[in-house]
Structure formats: structure tokens, C-alpha cells
Design an enzyme around this catalytic site. Structure first.
Site, PDB file in Angstrom:
ATOM      1  N   ASP A 409       4.884   1.043  -3.421  1.00  0.00           N
ATOM      2  CA  ASP A 409       4.162   0.048  -2.638  1.00  0.00           C
ATOM      3  C   ASP A 409       3.348   0.735  -1.557  1.00  0.00           C
ATOM      4  O   ASP A 409       3.707   1.810  -1.078  1.00  0.00           O
ATOM      5  CB  ASP A 409       5.142  -0.917  -1.952  1.00  0.00           C
ATOM      6  CG  ASP A 409       5.857  -1.818  -2.934  1.00  0.00           C
ATOM      7  OD1 ASP A 409       5.395  -1.923  -4.077  1.00  0.00           O
ATOM      8  OD2 ASP A 409       6.887  -2.395  -2.542  1.00  0.00           O
ATOM      9  N   MET A 410       2.265   0.091  -1.162  1.00  0.00           N
ATOM     10  CA  MET A 410       1.416   0.655  -0.124  1.00  0.00           C
ATOM     11  C   MET A 410       2.206   1.007   1.130  1.00  0.00           C
ATOM     12  O   MET A 410       1.983   2.045   1.754  1.00  0.00           O
ATOM     13  CB  MET A 410       0.307  -0.348   0.229  1.00  0.00           C
ATOM     14  CG  MET A 410      -0.663   0.124   1.293  1.00  0.00           C
ATOM     15  SD  MET A 410      -1.964  -1.100   1.536  1.00  0.00           S
ATOM     16  CE  MET A 410      -2.947  -0.292   2.813  1.00  0.00           C
TER      17      MET A 410
END
Length: 561
Positions: A409-410
Site C-alpha cells: 500500500d502507498m
């Protein structure tokens, strides 16, 4: 009567004066970016005052699921506050709830809906009653004893036909076998003629039996089809009428912006999303608040929304926590309503800090292992190009294939595998699919977990109304399994190791925060918990087999939190 409840009733329209002093609080320079924010002190204070009212009020009854002895189905609710400035320069706020509250749209102190479908004798109520009448007719037809009688008889007769035909076929096979033996024992023209005649007789007997049952069953099927056709015609008419009623609502739903420009809900979604509006669009708190402000010449200052009550089944909503506006229903609407208003910067558009370099921990001619910083995408997004892939592609322009073997995930930092060739990429992908690659994440949770270890099995799917948020769904979700164990507990927080068996989007974040999981969000989780400096989730350990050398590679890197 508590002071705040009295104040809500005595507010000018829906404009509420702050109960607490606000002289020390400065106004924000720009309006809230509604899809990613930390509440401004003014909107946080307004939320606190509204929550006091929710605890003290006696104007209406609604089961939020906070007390065990309340009647009715427990249903949490999203509330919103909009700090505004009136013509006299006074600072106050508006309050709203999403959808209906206590079975109605209108309650003291809350702004009204943008379009009230519950107006007596309105077109929606008339149309709704027509639909209800069609539902009653359909239900009556479906419960018709004749329908059940014929359905049961048809099934009984079908089973009987199949049984009789199977028995007849079995007897004829046995007779055929006997004829073959006679033919072999007595190969004479007379016996052959007798055997042929017997075979023809059996063939016609079976044919007549099939014809008999086919005619008998067709009569029953025709009678059943006539009853079912009437139901189906009504259902199609109901579907058409329901769609027309929904479209009529969309066409009458008009939203303003500060310039006084109005657009219908149908036009907004057609122009901005190229899709029909989803059910419930326009009923959220944010559009209600802004509509009221524009209608009454109130200047929007800052806004916040919070959840009150029990979490919905499948979703993660923590009581009292602030949440951004949903994207599926609200983004196109708010895009129109906030046109011309200077907003806080969208941090998702800004992307990662360009000063955060990607640390290369291992490299050879075939692959890389990198330490991804938090707030950097793994691959380019819809609006953001900066990513692990983007940066490494510039460093290794000769690399072939997708390069990025798996994603984080970012907001998650840590170890990522990157392939330099397509063949290596496919080999590593195969290892992931076979689940032979070992991964370990470390996280810090907002509360104390009492158990020492466990396994979480909660299937996940995307929330279609609020991407990229995920939700638990046993009907359409994909299997998601996480093993975990506690590392330490201190200062009301828990440091924990996660071992994901599957790799679903936001899997660890949802499994941590969901009531059926650990019921404790990861620190800094702006989607499922509380926004912080960063998401305290880090991929710290990775073990795999080198695709070319065949040797085990073990990598580990500290989290830094």
C-alpha cells in the site's frame, strides 16, 4: 433541559452558535479537502458539541447500538458539521446526518435534505405506494396455493416419469442381452426374424411411454408457465416503474455551488462519472450541509464528519471517529458544489516526498530488494506517476517485464521484490502464488491486544461506493487470512507481527481494525482508524528462493517506528 439541547432548538434556522468560546481559534486559510483531512480545531469543537447533544437530546429516539436495552435494529449513523460565517460576520456551524434518522428527514437543529422524498402527497410517495401495491400483488401470486400445488405435482410427475423410463430402459437392455445370447445359440432365419420383431416392439413401447409422459408433463408445465408469466410480467413492470421513479428523483435533485450555479444529480454523474448515480447519492451529510449554506448565504469555513454508533456489518466505522466523505457517492457532487472554493491540498495528488530515496538492500543481475518509503506508490496511479516502478525504471531502463513482483500500500513501508527480467518476474510470481515466499510485517496498534497470537479469517472486497476502502463480505469477498502474534505492549499500544497468508488489498489494515478481527486500528491509519504522521505498518522480513541461483535469500529491515 441541558443548555446545548435548548440551544439547538433556539438556533436561528439551522445556524448554531458555538457553546464554547472560539476567540482563540483562528480560521483556516482554505476550506477542507473533504476526502483526506485532519479536522480543523473549529470543526472538531463543533463535532464535540454535536456529540454532547446526541448524548443528551430527547427530541427523537434512534437505536445507535450503544446501549443493549434499546428497541429496534441497531444502526450507526454518519454525522457532519460545517463551520460557517453568516452575513453579520458571526461564526457558527451547521449539523447534518446522512440518510434518515429515527425514520425521518427533519429534526430540530439539523439541516433538511437537499430533496425530501418523504414529503406527503409528493410524487415519490405516490410512486412508492404504487410499487408497494405491485409488491403486494406479486407476493399474493407467489403465495397462491395453486402455484405451489402445480409446482409440486409437476416435480412429482417428472420424478415418476424418470423412474418409469429408467426402469423400462433397464428391462429393455436386459431383454437385448437375452436376444444376443439366443442369436448366438440359434443362428436361424426364423429366430432372427423373431428377435428383430421383439426389438421393434420394445422400441415402440418405449417411444409411446416417452410420448405419454411428455404430453402429461407439458400440460402441467403450460399451466405453471401461465401462473409464472403473470408474476414475471408484474416484476418487469415493477422494475421499469422503479427505474423511472429513481430517474425522476435524480432529475429533481439539484445541487448549488457558491456561484449559485445548480446542476441535477443526473447531470453531475453523467458529466463527472459517466455513470448513473448510485443509490443514496445526495443523501450524505456533506452535500446537505453545503446546500443549506449556499441557500442561506452562509460562507463555508471548514467541515468534518464523524461516525456515531455501532459499525455496519462488513464495514469499519469506529464510534466517534472522523471520516472523509465517500468517493463513490459524494466525489462527483462535491466536485460541483466546491467549484471555485480554494481547498486544502489533496495529499494523494501530491504523491510521495521526492526527497525520500528508495534504499536498495540487495541487487544482482536478476533482481532487487528495495526498502520502500511510506507515502510512495508501488506502481503509478491514476493521477500520480511517482512510484517505485517509475523511479526504478529510470535507474534500469534495460529491465524487461513488469518489474514490480508484488505491491505494498502507498502508506506502507518496507521490503519489495523487483525483477530485472520477465523470466525472473514470472518465477517470483509463481512463488507468491504457491505461497512459498515468507513475509512478516510489523505494526503498532492503537490499543492493547489481550491475546498473544491468533488467526484472522475475514473475506474482503472493495467498497464500491468508497474506493479504495475494503469491506468484509462473506457473499462476494475473496478469502483473506492473517496469522499474528504480539511482540510487546506499552503505553496503551500493542506492537504486533502479521504473517499474511493471502495478499488482499488493505488486508492487514482491515483485519486489525474490524470488530471481528482485532478491533484495534493500526496507528496512523487514515482510512480505518485515525490519521497520524504515518501508517505504522512495515514489511520487515522477506524470504524467497533465488530464481536463478536456487539458494534461499533472507532479507530483514527495521521499521523506524
Amino acid at each position: 433541559m441541558p443548555y446545548f439541547c435548548a440551544m439547538m432548538r433556539q438556533a436561528t434556522g439551522c445556524f448554531i452558535h458555538f457553546q464554547s468560546p472560539i476567540d482563540s481559534l483562528s480560521l483556516p486559510e482554505r476550506f477542507t479537502f473533504p476526502f483526506y483531512y485532519k479536522p480543523h480545531p473549529l470543526s472538531a469543537l463543533a463535532a464535540i458539541e454535536l456529540q454532547e447533544y446526541l448524548l443528551e437530546q430527547s427530541d427523537w429516539e434512534h437505536n445507535f447500538g450503544l446501549e443493549t436495552d434499546q428497541n429496534g435494529v441497531a444502526l450507526g449513523k454518519m454525522f457532519g458539521v460545517l463551520v460557517v460565517q453568516n452575513r453579520a460576520g458571526e461564526i457558527g456551524y451547521l449539523a447534518a446526518f446522512s440518510g434518515k434518522l429515527a425514520g425521518g428527514n427533519h429534526h430540530p437543529g439539523f439541516v433538511p435534505p437537499v430533496f425530501d422524498v418523504l414529503v406527503e402527497d409528493g410524487f415519490y410517495r405516490i410512486g412508492e405506494e404504487a410499487l408497494n401495491e405491485m409488491n403486494r400483488r406479486i407476493e399474493g401470486l407467489e403465495q397462491n396455493p395453486k402455484l405451489q400445488e402445480i409446482s409440486t405435482l409437476l416435480q412429482t410427475e417428472t420424478d415418476a416419469a424418470q423412474q418409469q423410463l429408467d426402469q423400462k430402459t433397464a428391462r429393455q437392455r436386459a431383454a437385448k442381452s437375452v436376444r444376443e445370447q439366443r442369436r448366438a445359440q440359434h443362428p436361424t432365419p426364423e429366430i432372427e426374424a423373431e428377435l428383430i420383431a421383439e426389438s421393434k416392439r420394445d422400441h415402440f413401447i418405449l417411444k409411446d411411454l416417452k410420448k405419454h409422459w411428455r404430453a402429461r408433463l407439458e400440460i402441467l408445465q403450460t399451466e405453471l408457465n401461465q401462473l409464472l408469466e403473470e408474476i414475471q410480467v408484474l416484476k418487469e413492470a415493477r422494475k421499469t416503474k422503479s427505474a423511472a421513479l429513481q430517474q425522476a428523483i435524480f432529475d429533481r435533485y439539484y445541487f448549488l455551488n457558491q456561484a449559485g450555479k445548480q446542476q441535477s444529480l443526473a447531470d453531475i454523474f453523467q458529466r463527472n462519472a459517466a455513470t448513473p448515480p448510485p443509490a443514496g447519492a445526495g443523501e450524505c451529510a456533506a452535500p446537505k450541509l453545503l446546500q443549506y449554506a449556499f441557500l442561506h448565504d452562509l460562507k463555508p469555513i471548514t467541515m468534518a464528519e464523524f461516525w456515531w454508533g455501532a459499525s455496519p456489518v462488513g464495514e469499519i466505522r469506529k464510534h466517534g471517529h472522523f471520516y472523509p466523505a465517500c468517493r463513490g457517492k459524494c466525489e462527483p457532487i462535491l466536485g460541483h458544489m466546491l467549484e471555485g472554493i480554494e481547498l486544502d491540498e489533496n495529499p494523494m495528488m501530491a504523491g510521495a516526498d521526492t526527497g525520500s530515496d528508495i534504499e536498495i538492500l540487495y541487487e544482482d543481475a536478476y533482481l532487487l530488494v528495495v526498502n520502500k518509503p511510506a507515502s510512495l506508490l508501488s506502481v503509478p496511479g491514476k493521477n500520480i506517476h511517482d512510484s517505485v516502478y517509475f523511479r526504478l525504471k529510470k535507474l534500469y531502463p534495460e529491465a524487461t517485464g513488469p518489474m514490480i513482483v508484488h505491491r505494498l500500500d502507498m502508506s506502507t513501508s518496507g521490503l519489495m521484490l523487483v525483477a530485472k527480467t520477465e523470466a525472473v518476474y514470472k518465477d517470483l510470481q509463481h512463488q507468491f502464488l504457491k505461497r512459498t515466499i515468507k513475509k512478516r510485517y510489523v505494526a503498532v496498534l492503537e490499543g492493547v491486544i489481550q491475546a498473544d497470537s491468533g488467526v484472522i479469517d475475514l473475506p474482503l472486497r472493495v467498497d464500491l461506493d468508497d474506493r479504495p476502502r475494503q469491506m468484509v463480505c462473506y457473499e462476494h469477498g475473496k478469502a483473506a487470512r492473517t496469522e499474528w502474534n504480539v511482540v510487546s505492549r506499552a503505553d496503551g499500544r500493542t506492537r504486533i507481527h502479521f504473517f499474511p497468508i493471502t495478499g488482499r488489498t488493505h488486508q492487514l489494515r482491515v483485519h486489525a481494525a474490524h470488530p471481528q478481527g482485532l478491533n484495534t486500528p493500526i496507528m496512523g491509519d487514515e482510512i480505518y482508524g485515525n490519521k497520524g504522521e504515518r501508517l505504522c505498518l512495515h514489511a520487515e522480513y522477506l524470504e524467497f528462493v533465488h530464481p536463478v541461483r536456487g539458494e534461499k535469500v533472507v532479507m530483514e529491515v527495521g521499521a523506524g517506528f
